[in-house]
Design a protein around this motif. Structure first.
Motif, short mmCIF file in Angstrom:
data_model
loop_
_atom_site.label_atom_id
_atom_site.label_comp_id
_atom_site.label_asym_id
_atom_site.label_seq_id
_atom_site.Cartn_x
_atom_site.Cartn_y
_atom_site.Cartn_z
N THR A 117 1.00 -1.26 -0.03
CA THR A 117 0.09 0.07 0.17
C THR A 117 0.94 1.19 0.09
O THR A 117 2.12 1.22 0.15
CB THR A 117 -0.80 0.08 1.28
OG1 THR A 117 0.02 -0.03 2.43
CG2 THR A 117 -1.82 -1.23 1.41
N GLU A 118 0.23 2.29 -0.43
CA GLU A 118 1.22 3.56 -0.27
C GLU A 118 1.52 3.96 1.24
O GLU A 118 2.60 4.26 1.22
CB GLU A 118 0.04 4.72 -0.93
CG GLU A 118 -0.12 4.73 -2.20
CD GLU A 118 1.22 4.74 -3.16
OE1 GLU A 118 2.15 5.54 -2.77
OE2 GLU A 118 1.35 3.77 -3.94
N LYS A 119 0.53 3.58 2.32
CA LYS A 119 1.05 3.70 3.47
C LYS A 119 2.39 2.89 4.06
O LYS A 119 3.22 3.49 4.47
CB LYS A 119 -0.14 3.42 4.46
CG LYS A 119 0.40 3.73 5.83
CD LYS A 119 -0.98 3.89 6.93
CE LYS A 119 -0.60 4.19 8.13
NZ LYS A 119 -0.13 5.26 8.49
N GLU A 120 2.42 1.76 3.43
CA GLU A 120 3.57 0.64 3.68
C GLU A 120 4.72 1.46 2.64
O GLU A 120 5.84 1.22 3.26
CB GLU A 120 3.34 -0.70 3.32
CG GLU A 120 2.31 -1.49 4.06
CD GLU A 120 1.53 -2.74 3.45
OE1 GLU A 120 1.20 -3.51 4.41
OE2 GLU A 120 1.90 -2.89 2.15
N LEU A 121 4.46 1.73 1.53
CA LEU A 121 5.65 2.26 0.73
C LEU A 121 6.27 3.63 1.27
O LEU A 121 7.52 3.86 1.17
CB LEU A 121 5.27 2.34 -0.64
CG LEU A 121 4.92 1.38 -1.46
CD1 LEU A 121 4.16 1.95 -2.75
CD2 LEU A 121 6.20 0.43 -1.90
#
Length: 166
Positions: A117-121
């Motif tokens: 996810t963008e949050k993980e990235l």
């Protein structure tokens, strides 16, 4: 009267790698009071006397049973993309990969294709470290640890010069 001093818990830096850069990262991080855990080969284990713990067995990211605040992957293996994804999915807040811009692009493509996810990235740092134009293992380690300290302390990474009115 009783004096109570807060006990600072040292952040854990987990380094998976081998060689000179891993050795210097371990030494410098220990000086900076990080709890350093190194996963390396059996042949390399004596290179890291400053590590709090050395793991020579195969350890999958999903099997990590200790808190990890910062993870540095310095292996340059073909499965760096898979390991990065597993570390992000585990929720490690800083996943740094020592890699070229080209390899970073390959890893990012893999991460996106496999559901990061963008949050993980936002937790993925590769090429890891601040832009110091570092060439030697010592300078690369300084760059990486400077980025970690900057993020940990909420710093800007900008020079302090000319910030003071005389």
């Amino acid at each position: 009267s009783v004096i109570v001093e807060p006990q600072m818990l040292n952040k854990t830096l987990f380094i998976r790698g081998m060689g000179g850069l891993t050795e210097i990262l371990c030494k410098m991080a220990s000086i900076l009071k990080f709890k350093v855990i190194v996963q390396t080969s059996e042949e390399e284990k004596d290179r890291y006397p400053d590590a709090e713990k050395i793991i020579t067995d195969t350890l999958e990211i999903e099997d990590i049973d200790f808190p990890v605040d910062y993870f540095i992957l310095a292996t340059h293996h073909r499965n760096d993309d898979r390991i990065s994804l597993e570390a992000l999915k585990k929720g490690i807040p800083y996943v740094g990969v020592v890699a070229s811009a080209k390899k970073t692009g390959i890893i990012l493509k893999y991460l996106r294709k496999n559901g990061a996810t963008e949050k993980e990235l936002e937790c993925f740092f590769s090429p890891t470290g601040l832009e110091l134009n570092a060439k030697t293992p010592e300078h690369i380690a300084l760059s990486i640890l400077s980025e970690i300290v900057m993020l940990s302390n909420g710093g800007s990474g900008k020079p302090k010069k000319n910030k003071i009115d005389y």
